[in-house]
Design a protein around this motif. Structure first.
Motif, PDB file in Angstrom:
ATOM      1  N   TRP A 127       8.534  33.724 -34.780  1.00 55.61           N
ATOM      2  CA  TRP A 127       7.952  32.933 -35.869  1.00 55.61           C
ATOM      3  C   TRP A 127       9.054  32.247 -36.669  1.00 55.61           C
ATOM      4  O   TRP A 127       8.934  31.081 -37.031  1.00 55.61           O
ATOM      5  CB  TRP A 127       7.124  33.812 -36.799  1.00 55.61           C
ATOM      6  CG  TRP A 127       6.140  34.701 -36.115  1.00 55.61           C
ATOM      7  CD1 TRP A 127       5.468  34.442 -34.940  1.00 55.61           C
ATOM      8  CD2 TRP A 127       5.719  35.996 -36.535  1.00 55.61           C
ATOM      9  NE1 TRP A 127       4.664  35.503 -34.622  1.00 55.61           N
ATOM     10  CE2 TRP A 127       4.785  36.471 -35.580  1.00 55.61           C
ATOM     11  CE3 TRP A 127       6.031  36.802 -37.607  1.00 55.61           C
ATOM     12  CZ2 TRP A 127       4.171  37.702 -35.692  1.00 55.61           C
ATOM     13  CZ3 TRP A 127       5.417  38.039 -37.724  1.00 55.61           C
ATOM     14  CH2 TRP A 127       4.496  38.481 -36.775  1.00 55.61           C
ATOM     15  N   ASP A 130      10.971  29.521 -34.392  1.00 57.57           N
ATOM     16  CA  ASP A 130      10.119  28.356 -34.201  1.00 57.57           C
ATOM     17  C   ASP A 130      10.045  27.521 -35.480  1.00 57.57           C
ATOM     18  O   ASP A 130      10.061  26.288 -35.416  1.00 57.57           O
ATOM     19  CB  ASP A 130       8.716  28.782 -33.763  1.00 57.57           C
ATOM     20  CG  ASP A 130       7.884  27.599 -33.324  1.00 57.57           C
ATOM     21  OD1 ASP A 130       8.229  26.993 -32.276  1.00 57.57           O
ATOM     22  OD2 ASP A 130       6.912  27.254 -34.034  1.00 57.57           O
ATOM     23  N   SER A 131       9.993  28.172 -36.619  1.00 55.39           N
ATOM     24  CA  SER A 131       9.966  27.437 -37.885  1.00 55.39           C
ATOM     25  C   SER A 131      11.270  26.681 -38.107  1.00 55.39           C
ATOM     26  O   SER A 131      11.259  25.516 -38.520  1.00 55.39           O
ATOM     27  CB  SER A 131       9.708  28.399 -39.047  1.00 55.39           C
ATOM     28  OG  SER A 131       8.454  29.008 -38.923  1.00 55.39           O
ATOM     29  N   ASP A 143       4.594  25.667 -38.485  1.00 56.66           N
ATOM     30  CA  ASP A 143       3.233  26.190 -38.423  1.00 56.66           C
ATOM     31  C   ASP A 143       2.999  27.111 -39.622  1.00 56.66           C
ATOM     32  O   ASP A 143       3.716  28.101 -39.796  1.00 56.66           O
ATOM     33  CB  ASP A 143       3.059  26.967 -37.118  1.00 56.66           C
ATOM     34  CG  ASP A 143       1.638  27.432 -36.889  1.00 56.66           C
ATOM     35  OD1 ASP A 143       0.802  27.279 -37.798  1.00 56.66           O
ATOM     36  OD2 ASP A 143       1.372  27.953 -35.790  1.00 56.66           O
TER      37      ASP A 143
END
Length: 176
Positions: A127, A130-131, A143
Motif C-alpha cells: 500500500w 504503490d502510493s 488510491d
C-alpha cells in the motif's frame, strides 16, 4: 608505480564530455517508467526527470505514516529482542521475505495473475510503495483505500508496539 602518479595521470588525462555519454540500453528503457527521461545533462534547460504535480502535497503525509509504522515496529521488535535474542536473525530473514512479497522489482499484476493477490491485500508495504509510485512516478493521486489502510495499519502498529514496550519495560533491567 607511485599511487600519486597514477592519480595525477587520471586527473589530467581523462575528461568526459556530454557527447561521450553512452546510449541508454533498451532494456533499461523498458524497466524505468516512461516519466523518466534519458537526456544528457545540459541538453535541456530546466530539465526535470520526474513529472511532479499536485499530488506531491501528500508526500509529507506518506512520510509521516511511514515513520509512525516504523517506530511502532521498532518498539515491538526491540522489546521482543530483549526476550528472544535470536530476533535479530529472524528479522533479517523476515525483511528479505517481506521485500520479495512486496512488488518492488516486479509489477503487482504478476502477483494478481498468479492468484496470489490476497498477499497484496494484507501487505502494508504494498500500500505504501504503490502510493509513493503514484505520487512520484505517475503524478497521480494515490488510491484512497490504500492510504486509509496504511494509515490504520500505521496507527495500529504504533499503538501495539508502544503498548508491548510499556508493559514489558519493567522486566528490561533483569534481562539485560
Amino acid at each position: 608505480q607511485d599511487p600519486d602518479e597514477v592519480t595525477r595521470h587520471f586527473q589530467t588525462d581523462v575528461t568526459f564530455n556530454d557527447s561521450d555519454a553512452p546510449p541508454v540500453d533498451p532494456t533499461v528503457k523498458r524497466v524505468v517508467p516512461p516519466t523518466v527521461e534519458f537526456t544528457p545533462p545540459g541538453e535541456h534547460e530546466n530539465y526535470f526527470p520526474l513529472d511532479l504535480g499536485p499530488p506531491i502535497v501528500l508526500l509529507p503525509l506518506l512520510l509521516f505514516l511511514q515513520c509512525i509504522f516504523t517506530v511502532g515496529l521498532g518498539f515491538f521488535l526491540s522489546t521482543l529482542n530483549v526476550f528472544i535474542r535470536d530476533t535479530v536473525h529472524l528479522v533479517g530473514v523476515g525483511i528479505v521475505v517481506w521485500m520479495f512479497g512486496t512488488p518492488i522489482f516486479y509489477p503487482a499484476a504478476m502477483v494478481e495473475a498468479a492468484q496470489f493477490g490476497w498477499l497484496l491485500d494484507i501487505n502494508p508495504m504494498h500500500w505504501l510503495i504503490d502510493s509513493y509510485r503514484m505520487i512520484l512516478l505517475h503524478s497521480q493521486w494515490p488510491d484512497p483505500i490504500f492510504l486509509g489502510k496504511f494509515a490504520a495499519a500505521s496507527v495500529l502498529m504504533f499503538f501495539v508496539g508502544a503498548k508491548f514496550f510499556r508493559t514489558q519495560r519493567s522486566k528490561f533491567p533483569d534481562l539485560l
